[in-house]
Enzyme design. Structure first.
Site, short mmCIF file in Angstrom:
data_model
loop_
_atom_site.label_atom_id
_atom_site.label_comp_id
_atom_site.label_asym_id
_atom_site.label_seq_id
_atom_site.Cartn_x
_atom_site.Cartn_y
_atom_site.Cartn_z
N ARG A 63 5.18 8.99 3.72
CA ARG A 63 5.17 7.63 3.20
C ARG A 63 3.63 7.24 2.80
O ARG A 63 3.17 6.91 1.91
CB ARG A 63 5.53 6.40 4.17
CG ARG A 63 5.65 4.92 3.21
CD ARG A 63 6.42 4.01 4.39
NE ARG A 63 6.46 2.69 3.68
CZ ARG A 63 5.77 1.76 4.17
NH1 ARG A 63 4.87 1.69 5.23
NH2 ARG A 63 5.85 0.53 3.57
N HIS A 67 2.15 6.43 -0.83
CA HIS A 67 1.41 5.17 -1.02
C HIS A 67 0.01 5.42 -1.32
O HIS A 67 -0.68 4.57 -2.14
CB HIS A 67 1.50 4.21 0.21
CG HIS A 67 2.72 3.56 0.37
ND1 HIS A 67 2.49 2.26 1.02
CD2 HIS A 67 3.92 3.82 0.08
CE1 HIS A 67 3.97 1.95 1.01
NE2 HIS A 67 4.94 2.83 0.62
N ASP A 68 -0.39 6.64 -1.05
CA ASP A 68 -1.90 7.00 -1.49
C ASP A 68 -1.89 7.33 -2.97
O ASP A 68 -2.64 6.69 -3.78
CB ASP A 68 -2.33 8.03 -0.78
CG ASP A 68 -3.98 8.59 -1.16
OD1 ASP A 68 -4.74 7.75 -1.58
OD2 ASP A 68 -4.00 9.88 -1.16
N VAL A 71 -1.67 4.59 -5.74
CA VAL A 71 -2.77 3.79 -6.18
C VAL A 71 -4.04 4.60 -6.45
O VAL A 71 -4.78 5.37 -5.64
CB VAL A 71 -2.98 3.04 -4.78
CG1 VAL A 71 -4.20 1.78 -4.99
CG2 VAL A 71 -1.81 2.27 -4.33
N GLY A 73 -4.33 7.32 -7.74
CA GLY A 73 -4.32 8.90 -7.58
C GLY A 73 -4.18 9.45 -6.26
O GLY A 73 -4.69 8.46 -5.15
N ASP A 75 -6.04 10.57 -3.57
CA ASP A 75 -7.50 10.42 -3.29
C ASP A 75 -7.99 9.98 -1.85
O ASP A 75 -8.85 9.74 -1.66
CB ASP A 75 -8.29 9.77 -4.22
CG ASP A 75 -7.80 7.98 -4.18
OD1 ASP A 75 -7.12 7.69 -3.46
OD2 ASP A 75 -8.54 7.43 -5.05
N SER A 77 -7.70 7.31 -0.47
CA SER A 77 -8.18 5.89 -0.41
C SER A 77 -7.29 5.08 0.51
O SER A 77 -7.89 4.13 0.87
CB SER A 77 -8.19 5.30 -1.92
OG SER A 77 -6.59 5.06 -2.40
N ASN A 95 1.50 -2.04 2.86
CA ASN A 95 0.88 -1.45 4.07
C ASN A 95 0.85 -1.92 5.37
O ASN A 95 0.74 -1.42 6.45
CB ASN A 95 -0.26 -0.88 3.50
CG ASN A 95 -0.31 0.33 2.25
OD1 ASN A 95 0.68 0.85 2.39
ND2 ASN A 95 -1.15 0.50 1.60
N PRO A 164 6.19 0.33 -5.43
CA PRO A 164 7.49 -0.20 -5.78
C PRO A 164 7.80 -1.36 -4.43
O PRO A 164 7.68 -0.57 -3.47
CB PRO A 164 8.30 0.86 -5.96
CG PRO A 164 7.52 1.71 -6.83
CD PRO A 164 6.20 1.76 -5.90
N HIS A 194 13.81 8.71 1.71
CA HIS A 194 14.64 7.52 2.56
C HIS A 194 15.71 7.99 3.60
O HIS A 194 16.37 7.37 4.38
CB HIS A 194 14.91 6.40 1.80
CG HIS A 194 13.66 5.57 1.58
ND1 HIS A 194 13.89 4.33 0.73
CD2 HIS A 194 12.46 5.87 1.59
CE1 HIS A 194 12.72 3.76 0.43
NE2 HIS A 194 11.63 4.75 0.95
N THR A 195 15.90 9.35 3.52
CA THR A 195 16.70 10.11 4.38
C THR A 195 16.44 10.08 5.68
O THR A 195 16.68 10.36 6.77
CB THR A 195 17.05 11.43 3.87
OG1 THR A 195 18.20 11.99 4.85
CG2 THR A 195 15.85 12.35 4.12
N ASP A 239 18.28 5.82 6.98
CA ASP A 239 19.52 6.66 6.81
C ASP A 239 20.43 6.51 8.22
O ASP A 239 20.08 6.99 9.20
CB ASP A 239 19.22 8.04 6.46
CG ASP A 239 20.44 8.95 6.56
OD1 ASP A 239 21.56 8.59 6.74
OD2 ASP A 239 20.47 10.24 6.36
#
Length: 319
Positions: A63, A67-68, A71, A73, A75, A77, A95, A164, A194-195, A239
């Site tokens: 995850r 999430h990296d 935002v 690319g 990188d 961050s 986050n 999202p 999300h499994t 799951d």
């Protein structure tokens, strides 16, 4: 004159082909082949220890990578800590109180720096760790293109708007993934992450109390640990069947209206992804193949390469 023009055309084509070749070769699975040959072994061993200690960390690190990448690319961050003069992404809404696994990346970085000082980026370590976490929980493997460099900036505002939300509609999901160069099939395959993993009550409360496209028994089960008010941090598996095994049960859950998040069930709710969800629910090999391909594609979102960015010595801070 004809010969001269032909030579000029050939020279132009050569330059064009070299440019295209360079652009496509900026990331390479063998990028550290000579500069840090034991990199993948170091990452694999550290992730094995982490997942053996807590299986959920495989999902947590996966995850973090998602999430990296969404935002600005892939990188690293997301790994930057807030300071008195710097606002990072860790406290953005998607986050805050939920992104985890940072200490695993710290451990890997320390070990990599001991073996290959100032060579390997935190962005590449995160990409490799996400792959290893997936594999350790039974998921597919893939060759991870490497050569990313680390950002010297972060964007909390972009993290708040470009990742999202669990309340997203199918239209929103398709649009937000498309903005990152990922098509609807990529989105549906990547959602299969999300499994594995857990979600907080606050992310699925509205679904289990207000959505109608939900199995009543499933909703009742989830309400037992997620009250209508309070208990925001209470966890439930994404799951319900095999929360620590990477498989296609996630899609089987969607077919019987047991998606935990509203955004999960949107993939199977009379819309454009129904057929693909049903296909993945019946064909785990197809899902695994598409997931691996989509992970490579996601990992190619706007990487910093060449002299852009830096190679951080501490993943939590700019050099």
């Amino acid at each position: 004159m004809v010969s001269l023009n032909r030579n000029l055309i050939l020279a132009f084509l050569c330059v064009l082909l070299c440019f295209v070749s360079f652009s496509n070769a900026q990331l390479s699975a063998n990028f550290y082949g000579t500069s840090c040959p034991n990199l993948q072994t170091i990452v694999r061993n550290a992730m094995t220890q982490a997942v053996n200690r807590e299986a959920r960390l495989g999902a947590s690190v996966l995850r973090l990578f998602f999430h990296d990448c969404f935002v600005n690319g892939c990188d690293a961050s997301i790994l930057l800590d807030d300071t008195s003069t710097f606002i990072g992404e860790k406290n953005a809404n998607p986050n805050r109180n939920s992104a985890r696994g940072y200490e695993v990346i710290d451990t890997i970085k320390t070990q990599v720096e001991a073996a290959c000082p100032n060579v390997v980026s935190c962005a590449d370590i995160l990409a490799l760790a996400a792959r290893e976490g997936t594999v350790l929980l039974g998921g597919p493997s893939w060759a991870v293109p490497l050569g990313r460099r680390d950002a010297r900036t972060a964007s909390q505002s972009a993290a708040n708007t470009q990742i999202p939300a669990p309340s997203s509609s199918l239209t929103t999901l398709i649009s937000m993934f498309s903005a990152k160069g990922l098509n609807a099939r990529d989105m549906t395959a990547l959602s299969g992450s999300h499994t594995i993993g857990q979600a907080r009550c606050t992310t699925f409360r509205n679904r289990i109390y207000n959505d109608t496209n939900i199995d009543p028994q499933f909703a009742a089960t989830r309400r037992a640990t997620c009250p209508a008010s309070g208990g925001d941090a209470n966890l439930a598996p994404l799951d319900i069947q095999t929360p620590n095994r990477f498989d296609n049960d996630y899609y089987q859950n969607l077919v019987i209206r047991r998606g935990l998040l509203h955004s999960d069930q949107e993939l199977f709710n009379g819309g454009s992804q129904d057929a693909l969800v049903r296909s993945y629910s019946n064909n785990g090999a197809s899902f695994r193949s598409d997931f691996a391909a989509a992970m490579v594609k996601m990992g190619n979102i706007s990487p910093l390469t060449g002299t852009n960015g830096e190679i951080r010595t501490n993943c939590r801070a700019i050099n």
